[in-house]
Design a protein around this motif. Structure first.
Motif, PDB file in Angstrom:
ATOM      1  N   MET A  92       0.846  -1.183   0.000  1.00  0.00           N
ATOM      2  CA  MET A  92       0.000   0.000   0.000  1.00  0.00           C
ATOM      3  C   MET A  92       0.880   1.230   0.000  1.00  0.00           C
ATOM      4  SD  MET A  92       0.439  -1.309   3.196  1.00  0.00           S
ATOM      5  CE  MET A  92       0.984  -0.728   4.787  1.00  0.00           C
ATOM      6  N   ASN A  93       0.305   2.358  -0.413  1.00  0.00           N
ATOM      7  CA  ASN A  93       1.009   3.629  -0.268  1.00  0.00           C
ATOM      8  C   ASN A  93       1.127   3.976   1.209  1.00  0.00           C
ATOM      9  OD1 ASN A  93      -0.587   4.918  -3.190  1.00  0.00           O
ATOM     10  ND2 ASN A  93       1.569   4.421  -2.999  1.00  0.00           N
ATOM     11  N   ASN A  94       2.215   4.631   1.553  1.00  0.00           N
ATOM     12  CA  ASN A  94       2.274   5.217   2.887  1.00  0.00           C
ATOM     13  C   ASN A  94       1.135   6.222   3.042  1.00  0.00           C
ATOM     14  OD1 ASN A  94       4.858   3.915   2.857  1.00  0.00           O
ATOM     15  ND2 ASN A  94       5.500   5.343   4.444  1.00  0.00           N
ATOM     16  N   THR A  95       0.676   6.408   4.258  1.00  0.00           N
ATOM     17  CA  THR A  95      -0.397   7.366   4.475  1.00  0.00           C
ATOM     18  C   THR A  95       0.019   8.728   3.938  1.00  0.00           C
ATOM     19  OG1 THR A  95       0.475   7.696   6.698  1.00  0.00           O
ATOM     20  CG2 THR A  95      -1.388   6.209   6.472  1.00  0.00           C
ATOM     21  N   GLY A  96      -0.798   9.252   3.045  1.00  0.00           N
ATOM     22  CA  GLY A  96      -0.561  10.571   2.487  1.00  0.00           C
ATOM     23  C   GLY A  96       0.311  10.606   1.255  1.00  0.00           C
ATOM     24  N   ILE A  97       1.275   9.674   1.151  1.00  0.00           N
ATOM     25  CA  ILE A  97       2.334   9.789   0.144  1.00  0.00           C
ATOM     26  C   ILE A  97       2.137   8.746  -0.957  1.00  0.00           C
ATOM     27  CG2 ILE A  97       4.817   9.837  -0.240  1.00  0.00           C
ATOM     28  CD1 ILE A  97       5.158  10.477   2.722  1.00  0.00           C
ATOM     29  N   GLY A  98       1.667   9.181  -2.113  1.00  0.00           N
ATOM     30  CA  GLY A  98       1.409   8.253  -3.202  1.00  0.00           C
ATOM     31  C   GLY A  98       2.651   7.724  -3.874  1.00  0.00           C
ATOM     32  N   THR A  99       3.809   8.367  -3.670  1.00  0.00           N
ATOM     33  CA  THR A  99       5.039   7.892  -4.306  1.00  0.00           C
ATOM     34  C   THR A  99       5.749   6.833  -3.472  1.00  0.00           C
ATOM     35  OG1 THR A  99       6.311   9.662  -3.243  1.00  0.00           O
ATOM     36  CG2 THR A  99       5.422  10.097  -5.452  1.00  0.00           C
ATOM     37  N   ALA A 100       5.271   6.592  -2.243  1.00  0.00           N
ATOM     38  CA  ALA A 100       5.963   5.701  -1.314  1.00  0.00           C
ATOM     39  C   ALA A 100       5.159   4.433  -1.093  1.00  0.00           C
ATOM     40  CB  ALA A 100       6.206   6.401   0.024  1.00  0.00           C
ATOM     41  N   ASN A 101       5.808   3.288  -1.290  1.00  0.00           N
ATOM     42  CA  ASN A 101       5.184   1.997  -1.039  1.00  0.00           C
ATOM     43  C   ASN A 101       5.647   1.440   0.295  1.00  0.00           C
ATOM     44  OD1 ASN A 101       4.033   2.120  -3.542  1.00  0.00           O
ATOM     45  ND2 ASN A 101       5.334   0.581  -4.476  1.00  0.00           N
ATOM     46  N   ALA A 102       4.717   0.912   1.047  1.00  0.00           N
ATOM     47  CA  ALA A 102       5.053   0.118   2.218  1.00  0.00           C
ATOM     48  C   ALA A 102       4.689  -1.329   1.891  1.00  0.00           C
ATOM     49  CB  ALA A 102       4.281   0.601   3.444  1.00  0.00           C
ATOM     50  N   ASN A 264      -1.681  10.219  -1.482  1.00  0.00           N
ATOM     51  CA  ASN A 264      -2.635   9.251  -0.951  1.00  0.00           C
ATOM     52  C   ASN A 264      -3.334   9.930   0.227  1.00  0.00           C
ATOM     53  OD1 ASN A 264      -4.000   6.864  -0.276  1.00  0.00           O
ATOM     54  ND2 ASN A 264      -2.344   6.183   1.058  1.00  0.00           N
ATOM     55  N   ILE A 265      -3.970  11.061  -0.072  1.00  0.00           N
ATOM     56  CA  ILE A 265      -4.571  11.903   0.963  1.00  0.00           C
ATOM     57  C   ILE A 265      -5.879  11.274   1.435  1.00  0.00           C
ATOM     58  CG2 ILE A 265      -5.636  14.173   1.339  1.00  0.00           C
ATOM     59  CD1 ILE A 265      -3.473  15.298  -0.580  1.00  0.00           C
ATOM     60  N   LEU A 266      -6.129  11.368   2.721  1.00  0.00           N
ATOM     61  CA  LEU A 266      -7.328  10.799   3.340  1.00  0.00           C
ATOM     62  C   LEU A 266      -8.578  11.227   2.574  1.00  0.00           C
ATOM     63  CD1 LEU A 266      -8.353   9.212   5.852  1.00  0.00           C
ATOM     64  CD2 LEU A 266      -8.573  11.432   6.999  1.00  0.00           C
ATOM     65  N   ASN A 267      -9.409  10.220   2.207  1.00  0.00           N
ATOM     66  CA  ASN A 267     -10.632  10.514   1.470  1.00  0.00           C
ATOM     67  C   ASN A 267     -11.716   9.521   1.855  1.00  0.00           C
ATOM     68  OD1 ASN A 267     -10.682   8.353  -1.046  1.00  0.00           O
ATOM     69  ND2 ASN A 267      -8.591   8.911  -0.466  1.00  0.00           N
ATOM     70  N   PHE A 268     -12.934   9.792   1.433  1.00  0.00           N
ATOM     71  CA  PHE A 268     -14.090   9.036   1.911  1.00  0.00           C
ATOM     72  C   PHE A 268     -15.010   8.693   0.743  1.00  0.00           C
ATOM     73  CE2 PHE A 268     -12.482  11.889   5.105  1.00  0.00           C
ATOM     74  CZ  PHE A 268     -12.372  11.083   6.228  1.00  0.00           C
ATOM     75  N   GLN A 269     -15.765   7.579   0.913  1.00  0.00           N
ATOM     76  CA  GLN A 269     -16.715   7.176  -0.123  1.00  0.00           C
ATOM     77  C   GLN A 269     -17.916   8.101  -0.190  1.00  0.00           C
ATOM     78  OE1 GLN A 269     -16.651   2.913   1.383  1.00  0.00           O
ATOM     79  NE2 GLN A 269     -17.164   2.603  -0.756  1.00  0.00           N
ATOM     80  N   CYS A 270     -18.294   8.640   0.955  1.00  0.00           N
ATOM     81  CA  CYS A 270     -19.410   9.583   0.989  1.00  0.00           C
ATOM     82  C   CYS A 270     -18.891  10.940   1.462  1.00  0.00           C
ATOM     83  CB  CYS A 270     -20.509   9.088   1.919  1.00  0.00           C
ATOM     84  SG  CYS A 270     -21.291   7.541   1.369  1.00  0.00           S
ATOM     85  N   ASN A 271     -19.507  11.979   0.970  1.00  0.00           N
ATOM     86  CA  ASN A 271     -19.092  13.346   1.263  1.00  0.00           C
ATOM     87  C   ASN A 271     -19.322  13.657   2.745  1.00  0.00           C
ATOM     88  OD1 ASN A 271     -18.676  16.087   1.391  1.00  0.00           O
ATOM     89  ND2 ASN A 271     -20.130  16.613  -0.230  1.00  0.00           N
ATOM     90  N   GLN A 346      12.405  15.353  -1.627  1.00  0.00           N
ATOM     91  CA  GLN A 346      10.963  15.224  -1.405  1.00  0.00           C
ATOM     92  C   GLN A 346      10.458  16.420  -0.621  1.00  0.00           C
ATOM     93  OE1 GLN A 346       9.511  12.111   1.275  1.00  0.00           O
ATOM     94  NE2 GLN A 346       7.760  11.805  -0.066  1.00  0.00           N
ATOM     95  N   THR A 347       9.360  16.999  -1.098  1.00  0.00           N
ATOM     96  CA  THR A 347       8.689  18.077  -0.375  1.00  0.00           C
ATOM     97  C   THR A 347       7.206  17.750  -0.311  1.00  0.00           C
ATOM     98  OG1 THR A 347       8.330  19.389  -2.385  1.00  0.00           O
ATOM     99  CG2 THR A 347      10.366  19.788  -1.160  1.00  0.00           C
ATOM    100  N   TYR A 348       6.620  17.969   0.857  1.00  0.00           N
ATOM    101  CA  TYR A 348       5.173  17.743   0.933  1.00  0.00           C
ATOM    102  C   TYR A 348       4.567  18.515   2.093  1.00  0.00           C
ATOM    103  CZ  TYR A 348       6.003  14.087   4.560  1.00  0.00           C
ATOM    104  OH  TYR A 348       6.380  13.398   5.683  1.00  0.00           O
ATOM    105  N   ALA A 349       3.294  18.824   1.934  1.00  0.00           N
ATOM    106  CA  ALA A 349       2.422  19.303   3.001  1.00  0.00           C
ATOM    107  C   ALA A 349       1.184  18.430   2.937  1.00  0.00           C
ATOM    108  CB  ALA A 349       2.064  20.777   2.803  1.00  0.00           C
ATOM    109  N   LEU A 350       0.938  17.685   3.999  1.00  0.00           N
ATOM    110  CA  LEU A 350      -0.150  16.718   4.005  1.00  0.00           C
ATOM    111  C   LEU A 350      -0.993  16.891   5.257  1.00  0.00           C
ATOM    112  CD1 LEU A 350       1.873  13.585   2.828  1.00  0.00           C
ATOM    113  CD2 LEU A 350       0.312  14.968   1.459  1.00  0.00           C
TER     114      LEU A 350
END
Length: 833
Positions: A92-102, A264-271, A346-350
């Motif tokens: 899976m991606n690391n929490t928040g980071i789509g370029t990083a695999n765990a 891989n920012i936190l998201n939800f199936q329903c708004n 790497q630079t990020y704000a998550l």
């Protein structure tokens, strides 16, 4: 160093192009041979799992190998997607980071990208180890094959492979002019372009130029800012070089430059702002997305460095230089000089809370706020450089009685990480929890050797050993103004202030010296049936809990060590029409490194990593491939595992740093429960549902160790009359049973509950899942339909990933669940020349 290596590579390329060279083909340069071409059977893949070229079926290691064609047919475009095909692998991606695999392989993995942590599943590109998993979600645009080695590889691959290794082998330049070009378009306005060309410049010298570009809108709608999130944009280019300087000297080198922007920012199936709207994926954070701006909402906070101008997003730049000189110094003896240089920025704000506070029993569904600075945010500006040099010798002695591989390895890694944590309480109040500059360095030396004694044509005995001498150093500096005014308060996060709760100083240097042996017995029952058994040692480096926001929590953790025992069979049947491989394993891990996090009373997060317990895992892995008729390929891959923590019941209540032992914590939790307290409520968060103690006061199930992982599918090449064209449908389905995704197995369920410590609108025991650790069993299906032209000169294809739009979670963070991406489709056109 970076400039020096690039200049050296360019100069050597120029010298090779004019030098008198002689043609020679070596085993290591030969492409994988397809048995289907001669017998209509199963493809025979050549792998380098033992640091030499061998048939997959002759290697006494549990290896899953995929050629470039297999990856394309199975819809695998990056290393993240391997988790749906390899037994007992969860990726899976690391929490928040789509370029990083765990990667979690046989239960061993790591979800951290801070460079004081090392992943236990190593990623290698052309024998070059990638120390950081910040950008290891490699786009497979120009690969020869991918090998996934299950189990520790501490003898030949070294430290940080207690779980295994993902080995990516890039394509070498071909002997003839040719290549391919590909264009694609898919869901969420995704556009893809890929291409590669082989250019022979002399009979013995060739180059390969390849690259890719991709861009999409992102599959998440931010209902606060109106922007799209979780896109996967980027591009990469690679120059590969192959030459023969003489009949006995060969060189392969490459330079790759890769830009990746993936979240891989936190998201939800329903708004969350309108729970009746469940058509899509949604986020509500108020942080505007982008790379950097002087108008960033963080720019007015007391934060130092360029990170204060970051916007929501994750950006990485990777430069990778590889060089491999091979010298034939005698009959059956080859020396390889393998050099690697890796630079990653790497630079990020998550925002890890979607603009809100963390879920808790008292507040299981925090209200949408849409604050411009989000909820719990981390701003990171990191630079990572690594240089490695290896000398490897492959040879044969005593007229074939002994085969051996031996070598020496050196690695130095320098990291600089400037990062700050913020927590927003109101539109006008944001706490800067920490702002620090972390510098750390790793230097490792190793020597290794493995000897195979061919006792008879059927029986082979193997013994190997590796010695590693590693030193890690650390320096942390608090960036806050009050810590830089001539005085250094005890609250400053500075190296000199790192002291545990007991008063014991935290060391700024960690050393490890370990031997990692391997023993194996192979027996060839027939040419097509191999029996093997092995015992292998491995270790993963120790480090520091650099996520801490207080000096007394910035604690060290020790190395993770494992003995793994395997027994298996590799077999081909019915003239290579059936391949059946089976492996039994038992892993005994001491001092398992376990990251953990919990929600503080104010809704912010606390992170802690310790060697909480030992760990055992036993299981079985099966891989079955069948080609019943020409053109029809079927497969089933399955894994079963049974993983458990083992804790020391006789350990002191507190360790030398003043941290409570798991046994003492469990007793404290059980006492609270006996008094009628509700775990996760007031006064219980430090004992129940924390570390590896569950809300029920039991020892938790290890994370990401589903009992079952199953993948099956197939493809059929249907010839379209005498046109030379063919139609190839393929389908791939994968299943994993239920699993836990955070260390304490803490899940928040619907249904109010009352205890001696209060009444809460939700509970930690049962009901409908609101959020948290538990992830139910899940199925995923990928499919592809390809139309090939005559001689496969061109191809049109349509594919879907997660075709039925199933939702599952492979990871979570402080009670928040990170769900997998939704269904995507892609149409591609490819031309081979």
């Amino acid at each position: 160093m970076k400039r020096l290596l690039l200049v050296a590579t360019t100069a050597l390329s120029a010298s090779l192009s004019i030098a008198p060279l002689n043609a020679q083909t070596t085993d290591s340069a030969a492409p994988a041979t397809s048995a289907e071409e001669t017998s209509g059977g199963i493809e025979d893949i050549v792998v380098t799992a033992q640091r030499r070229s061998e048939s997959l079926q002759n290697v006494p290691i549990a290896v899953s190998a995929f050629t470039a064609d297999q990856l394309r047919n199975q819809g695998v475009s990056n290393t993240l997607e391997l988790g749906r095909f390899v037994p007992n692998l969860v990726s899976m991606n690391n929490t928040g980071i789509g370029t990083a695999n765990a990667f979690y392989l046989r239960g061993l993995g790591n979800t951290e990208t801070i460079p004081t942590f090392d992943p236990p599943v190593g990623t290698y590109v052309d024998d070059i180890y990638l120390s950081r998993q910040n950008a290891n979600n490699i786009n497979l645009f120009d690969v020869e094959r991918v090998e996934v080695l299950r189990g520790p590889q501490g003898t030949l691959f070294g430290r940080n492979t207690t779980g295994g290794a993902v080995n990516v082998i890039l394509k070498e330049p071909g002997n003839e002019f040719g290549g391919f070009a590909e264009l694609g378009y898919g869901r969420f306005d995704k556009k893809v372009a890929r291409g590669s060309v082989d250019i022979p410049l002399a009979d013995t010298f060739a180059i390969k130029v390849s690259g890719y570009w991709q861009n999409d809108d992102g599959y998440v709608k931010n209902v606060t800012t109106g922007q799209r999130l979780n896109d996967d944009d980027g591009w990469g280019a690679r120059l590969g070089i192959r030459g023969e300087l003489s009949p006995s000297i060969r060189w392969n080198g490459s330079y790759a430059h890769i830009i990746a922007n993936g979240e891989n920012i936190l998201n939800f199936q329903c708004n969350p702002a309108d729970p009746t709207d469940c058509k899509g994926r949604f986020a509500t954070t108020g942080i505007p997305s982008g790379k950097s701006s002087e108008d960033s909402p963080f720019s007015t906070l007391p934060i130092t460095g360029r990170k204060k101008n970051f916007l929501l997003g994750n950006y990485t730049t990777t430069d990778l230089v590889t060089s491999n000189f091979e010298f034939d110094v005698a009959d059956h003896t080859t020396v390889s000089l393998i050099t690697g240089y890796v630079s990653q920025d790497q630079t990020y704000a998550l925002d890890f809370y979607d603009g809100r506070s963390g879920p808790s029993l008292a507040n299981p569904i925090p209200p949408v706020r849409g604050y411009e600075r989000g909820g719990f945010a981390i701003l990171t500006d990191g630079q990572h450089e690594q240089f490695s040099q290896e000398v490897k010798v492959n040879g044969r002695l005593a007229d074939g009685l002994i085969d051996y591989v031996a070598g020496a390895f050196y690695l130095v890694e320098n990291n600089r990480t400037d990062f700050a944590d913020t927590f927003t309480l109101s539109p006008t109040t944001t706490l800067v929890l920490a702002d620090r500059l972390l510098r750390n360095k790793t230097e490792a030396l190793a020597g290794y050797a493995q000897v195979d004694v061919n006792v008879t044509e059927q029986l082979k005995l193997t013994a190997g050993i590796r010695y590693t001498d590693e030193t890690k150093t650390l320096d942390v500096h608090d960036n806050r103004a009050s810590c830089n005014d001539g005085t250094l308060e005890a609250t400053c996060l500075d190296t000199s202030n790192l002291v545990g709760p007991s008063g014991l100083a935290v060391p700024d240097k960690l050393k490890a010296k370990l031997w990692t042996p391997r023993f194996a017995v192979n027996y060839k029952v027939t040419d097509d049936v191999l029996l093997f058994t092995s015992a292998t040692r491995g270790f993963k480096s120790g480090g520091w809990n650099a996520r801490a926001t207080a000096a007394n929590a910035f604690l060290p953790f020790g190395p993770e060590k494992v003995w793994s025992y395997e027994a298996g069979i590799k077999s081909d049947w019915f003239d290579n029409r059936v391949r059946a491989n089976l492996t039994f394993f038992y892993a005994d891990v001491s001092d398992l490194q376990t990251p953990s996090a919990l929600v503080n009373p104010n809704g912010s997060a606390t992170f802690i990593t310790r060697n909480f317990a030992d760990f055992t895992n036993k299981g079985i892995e099966a891989e079955l491939t069948v080609v019943p008729v020409d053109g029809l390929h079927l497969y089933v891959n399955a894994g079963y595992q049974d993983a458990k923590y083992k804790i020391d019941r006789d350990a002191p209540d507190f360790d030398e740093y003043g941290i409570q032992s798991v046994a003492a914590q469990q007793r404290a939790c059980q006492a609270l429960l006996a008094a009628g307290n509700i775990p996760g409520g007031t006064g219980t968060t430090a004992a129940c549902g924390a570390g590896i103690v569950t809300p029920e006061g039991e020892i938790a199930d290890p994370t990401r160790t589903p009992n079952w992982t199953v993948a099956f599918g197939g493809s059929y090449e249907l010839e379209l009359g005498s046109s030379g064209m063919s139609l190839v449908p393929s389908i791939n389905a994968s299943y994993r049973s239920s699993q836990e995704t955070n260390a304490a197995n803490y899940t928040i369920y619907s249904g109010g509950i009352t205890g001696t410590n209060g009444t809460y609108p939700s509970n930690p025991y049962d009901g409908d899942i609101i959020t948290g650790s538990f992830s139910p069993a899940a199925w995923f299906v990928n499919a592809n339909l390809a139309l090939n032209g005559a001689d496969k000169k061109w191809q049109f294809s349509v594919s879907c990933t997660n075709c039925f739009n199933e939702t599952a979670a492979n990871t979570s963070l402080v009670n928040t669940r990170y769900i997998d991406p939704p269904m995507t489709w892609m149409a591609r056109a490819r031309y081979n020349f």
